[in-house]
Scaffold this motif. Structure first.
Motif, PDB file in Angstrom:
ATOM      1  N   HIS A 134       0.562  -1.285   0.042  1.00  0.00           N
ATOM      2  CA  HIS A 134       0.133  -0.093   0.312  1.00  0.00           C
ATOM      3  C   HIS A 134       0.801   1.117   0.143  1.00  0.00           C
ATOM      4  N   VAL A 135       2.138   0.945   0.373  1.00  0.00           N
ATOM      5  CA  VAL A 135       2.945   2.623   0.911  1.00  0.00           C
ATOM      6  C   VAL A 135       4.222   2.882  -0.548  1.00  0.00           C
ATOM      7  N   LEU A 136       4.839   1.284  -0.372  1.00  0.00           N
ATOM      8  CA  LEU A 136       6.147   1.292  -1.303  1.00  0.00           C
ATOM      9  C   LEU A 136       6.088   0.952  -2.244  1.00  0.00           C
ATOM     10  N   ILE A 137       5.404  -0.131  -3.185  1.00  0.00           N
ATOM     11  CA  ILE A 137       5.437  -0.321  -4.228  1.00  0.00           C
ATOM     12  C   ILE A 137       4.757   0.994  -5.233  1.00  0.00           C
ATOM     13  N   PRO A 138       3.582   1.413  -4.182  1.00  0.00           N
ATOM     14  CA  PRO A 138       2.554   3.025  -4.962  1.00  0.00           C
ATOM     15  C   PRO A 138       3.448   3.942  -5.491  1.00  0.00           C
ATOM     16  N   ALA A 139       4.614   4.061  -4.345  1.00  0.00           N
ATOM     17  CA  ALA A 139       5.762   5.098  -4.268  1.00  0.00           C
ATOM     18  C   ALA A 139       6.509   4.864  -5.281  1.00  0.00           C
ATOM     19  N   VAL A 140       6.830   3.627  -6.052  1.00  0.00           N
ATOM     20  CA  VAL A 140       7.347   3.541  -7.029  1.00  0.00           C
ATOM     21  C   VAL A 140       6.711   3.912  -8.616  1.00  0.00           C
ATOM     22  N   LEU A 141       5.310   3.199  -8.352  1.00  0.00           N
ATOM     23  CA  LEU A 141       4.822   3.479 -10.206  1.00  0.00           C
ATOM     24  C   LEU A 141       3.904   4.909  -9.829  1.00  0.00           C
ATOM     25  N   ALA A 142       4.130   5.892  -8.107  1.00  0.00           N
ATOM     26  CA  ALA A 142       3.516   6.886  -9.016  1.00  0.00           C
ATOM     27  C   ALA A 142       3.613   8.122  -9.814  1.00  0.00           C
ATOM     28  N   PRO A 143       5.926   7.875 -10.174  1.00  0.00           N
ATOM     29  CA  PRO A 143       5.758   8.792 -10.982  1.00  0.00           C
ATOM     30  C   PRO A 143       5.800   8.317 -11.924  1.00  0.00           C
ATOM     31  N   LEU A 144       6.291   6.860 -11.556  1.00  0.00           N
ATOM     32  CA  LEU A 144       6.781   6.250 -13.813  1.00  0.00           C
ATOM     33  C   LEU A 144       5.503   6.664 -14.450  1.00  0.00           C
ATOM     34  N   SER A 270      -8.387   7.375  -8.019  1.00  0.00           N
ATOM     35  CA  SER A 270      -8.925   6.991  -6.789  1.00  0.00           C
ATOM     36  C   SER A 270     -10.185   6.568  -7.315  1.00  0.00           C
ATOM     37  N   HIS A 271     -10.339   6.333  -8.875  1.00  0.00           N
ATOM     38  CA  HIS A 271     -12.178   5.896  -8.645  1.00  0.00           C
ATOM     39  C   HIS A 271     -10.737   4.397  -8.909  1.00  0.00           C
ATOM     40  N   PHE A 272     -10.248   3.695  -9.084  1.00  0.00           N
ATOM     41  CA  PHE A 272     -10.110   2.473  -9.216  1.00  0.00           C
ATOM     42  C   PHE A 272      -9.266   1.785  -8.491  1.00  0.00           C
ATOM     43  N   GLY A 273      -9.029   2.605  -7.035  1.00  0.00           N
ATOM     44  CA  GLY A 273      -8.829   2.330  -5.596  1.00  0.00           C
ATOM     45  C   GLY A 273      -7.526   2.079  -5.410  1.00  0.00           C
ATOM     46  N   PHE A 274      -6.554   2.438  -6.567  1.00  0.00           N
ATOM     47  CA  PHE A 274      -4.764   2.378  -6.372  1.00  0.00           C
ATOM     48  C   PHE A 274      -4.473   3.693  -5.803  1.00  0.00           C
ATOM     49  N   PRO A 275      -4.157   4.005  -4.228  1.00  0.00           N
ATOM     50  CA  PRO A 275      -4.267   4.910  -4.302  1.00  0.00           C
ATOM     51  C   PRO A 275      -2.906   5.688  -4.240  1.00  0.00           C
ATOM     52  N   LEU A 276      -2.746   6.599  -5.263  1.00  0.00           N
ATOM     53  CA  LEU A 276      -0.805   6.974  -5.102  1.00  0.00           C
ATOM     54  C   LEU A 276      -1.429   8.241  -4.389  1.00  0.00           C
ATOM     55  N   SER A 277       0.791   8.667  -4.612  1.00  0.00           N
ATOM     56  CA  SER A 277       0.687   9.982  -3.702  1.00  0.00           C
ATOM     57  C   SER A 277       0.293  11.244  -4.438  1.00  0.00           C
ATOM     58  N   THR A 278      -0.537  11.970  -4.191  1.00  0.00           N
ATOM     59  CA  THR A 278      -0.610  13.332  -5.210  1.00  0.00           C
ATOM     60  C   THR A 278       0.951  13.646  -5.474  1.00  0.00           C
ATOM     61  N   THR A 279       1.555  13.523  -4.386  1.00  0.00           N
ATOM     62  CA  THR A 279       2.905  14.669  -4.467  1.00  0.00           C
ATOM     63  C   THR A 279       3.727  13.682  -5.425  1.00  0.00           C
ATOM     64  N   GLN A 280       4.176  12.394  -5.484  1.00  0.00           N
ATOM     65  CA  GLN A 280       5.019  12.171  -5.984  1.00  0.00           C
ATOM     66  C   GLN A 280       4.051  11.802  -7.979  1.00  0.00           C
ATOM     67  N   VAL A 281       3.047  11.741  -7.795  1.00  0.00           N
ATOM     68  CA  VAL A 281       2.173  11.737  -9.046  1.00  0.00           C
ATOM     69  C   VAL A 281       2.459  13.294  -9.940  1.00  0.00           C
ATOM     70  N   ALA A 283       4.933  15.282  -9.597  1.00  0.00           N
ATOM     71  CA  ALA A 283       6.597  15.613  -9.355  1.00  0.00           C
ATOM     72  C   ALA A 283       6.970  14.809 -11.084  1.00  0.00           C
ATOM     73  N   GLY A 284       6.287  13.291 -10.962  1.00  0.00           N
ATOM     74  CA  GLY A 284       6.501  12.480 -11.949  1.00  0.00           C
ATOM     75  C   GLY A 284       5.926  13.099 -13.656  1.00  0.00           C
TER      76      GLY A 284
END
Lengths: 381, 67
Positions: A134-144, A270-281, A283-284
């Motif tokens: 819920h935190v580490l993997i999304p943190a990598v995927l959000a900016p990508l 948000s819609h598909f239930g895969f929460p990503l950090s706004t900041t990381q998104v 910046a990406g």
């Protein structure tokens, strides 16, 4: 859950303080590119963002009843753990603000709570797999994800409008950028103010001030909305500078593509239930806007510095959260919590005073980039 | 692997983000091309593109507010 009047008041004040730092830390997400391209004057940009954050806080009625849901055992979350977790998140928010690094406030808060839980209840109270998934993997995927979308968006925007006169293109994309940045601000208000509302409501329930099914009191909604929008209005100019000027030099079409990409990824996740950090998104998206334009330069050293900060967020906030819990526990009682709160307030004030030696504000936020904010070699900002 | 990563949700996020992010940015760009063409057909096309963009924004707001 441990609860008394002093602890309740301290938790509420700390939660609102965290909300405030959440606001000024994240102003950059929505408005950095608009400020950098001149689509909006700096003060207008932060004012608009503050207003939309305030409105956004009232729009979403679903408030998370707990923090770090699913990542730590619910039974382990006492008010002192919440307080210590907030201190961990606050400390990381302020430190990254000083260095002008965009960093996720949610991850900082989760890190703080995890650290406090680890020391208060042991490793068995923290769900490692949930933390990773819920935190580490999304943190990598959000900016990508944001980089991919913004790169393609920027490329298309430049290719499609290559024969459009500069004045039409500039005006059009400025308007579009204001619209897409406003969407990001509104989304931020609906998401982030809810965290504080959830924490305060949880504290009120634990202290028997309100009942479990009473819902969020109106004053909590107003206080949380006011706190986050006040923070947003003050503008985290240091982070705005890094995101708007440091990562890449942004032109209006790039700014529009970046903000559109951010809004799209945030809403989709948000819609598909895969929460990503706004900041990381966000910046990406800025990095993608740099990659998508031919001959544009991405300052990878700045991006790497940001990436390292993201890696360190969880353990650093966890360390401070654990330290805060241990300090409060060692001294004991109300005095323990008040002492930790006082020390945190003093250190925050000291960091603010240090930041005044090389202030970044509305007047110099768009100056030529000379190096990372908060570093010795930086001169003009 | 699915315990660690919800691949189905991730794919949906990526596809929706590409359509909404890059797609709507492209539609807005086409609107600027249409407006600057000086021809009636160009302006009509531009109007249609802006309707698509507006629909995307409304959909985004709807998604955000129904949480």
């Amino acid at each position: 859950m441990d609860a008394n009047a002093v602890l309740l008041v301290v938790v509420v004040i700390t939660a609102l303080s965290f909300d405030f730092t959440n606001g000024f830390h994240d102003t950059a997400n929505a408005m950095a590119t608009s400020i950098a391209t001149g689509a909006l004057r700096p003060k207008i940009a932060v004012g608009l963002s503050a207003a939309l954050n305030f409105v956004g806080a009232f729009l979403s009625l679903k408030v998370a009843a707990t923090i770090a849901t699913g990542i730590v055992e619910t039974k382990a979350i006492t008010l002192t753990v919440v307080f210590a977790g907030l201190i961990g998140g606050l400390a990381w928010n302020l430190l990254t603000w000083y260095f002008g690094i965009p960093s996720s406030s949610s991850h900082a808060l989760i890190g703080g709570v995890v650290g406090a839980t680890l020391i208060a209840a042991g490793t068995s109270a923290v769900k490692g797999q949930e933390l990773v998934s819920h935190v580490l993997i999304p943190a990598v995927l959000a900016p990508l994800a944001a980089i991919v979308v913004a790169t393609l968006g920027t490329y298309l925007v430049y290719v499609i409008t290559r024969k459009v006169p500069d004045d039409v293109r500039g005006r059009g994309f400025k308007l579009g950028q204001i619209g897409s940045a406003s969407l990001v601000s509104l989304a931020h208000g609906t998401n982030d103010a809810q965290k504080t509302m959830g924490i305060i409501t949880l504290a009120l329930i634990a202290s028997n001030v309100i009942t479990q099914d009473a819902g969020v009191p109106t004053w909590v909604i107003i206080a949380s909305a006011t706190s986050i929008s006040l923070g947003t209005y003050l503008g985290g100019w240091r982070v705005i500078r890094t995101l708007g000027k440091g990562l890449t030099e942004i032109e209006t079409p790039q700014g529009f593509a970046a903000e559109s990409s951010s809004a799209a990824v945030i809403f989709s996740s948000s819609h598909f239930g895969f929460p990503l950090s706004t900041t990381q998104v966000c910046a990406g998206s800025v990095i993608g806007a740099g990659l998508g334009k031919r001959l544009a330069e991405v300052r990878w050293s700045v991006a790497a510095r940001m990436g390292v900060a993201w890696l360190v967020t969880l353990p650093a906030a966890a360390f401070v959260g654990a330290l805060a819990w241990a300090g409060a526990d060692r001294i004991g009682g109300d005095l323990g919590v008040l002492t930790v709160f006082g020390v945190a307030a003093l250190l925050s004030g000291a960091l603010y005073l240090v930041s005044r030696r090389a202030p970044v504000n509305a007047g110099n936020v768009n100056d030529e980039w000379t190096g990372p904010v908060g570093m010795a070699r930086e001169r003009s900002a | 692997m699915s315990d660690w990563l919800d691949l189905a949700a991730l794919w949906r996020v990526l596809v929706a983000s590409l359509v909404a992010g890059a797609g709507l940015a492209a539609a807005f760009s086409l609107a600027l091309v249409g407006f600057s063409s000086g021809r009636v057909i160009g302006r009509v096309g531009a109007g249609l593109c802006l309707v698509v963009v507006a629909a995307g924004v409304v959909l985004g707001l709807y998604v955000m507010l129904r949480k």
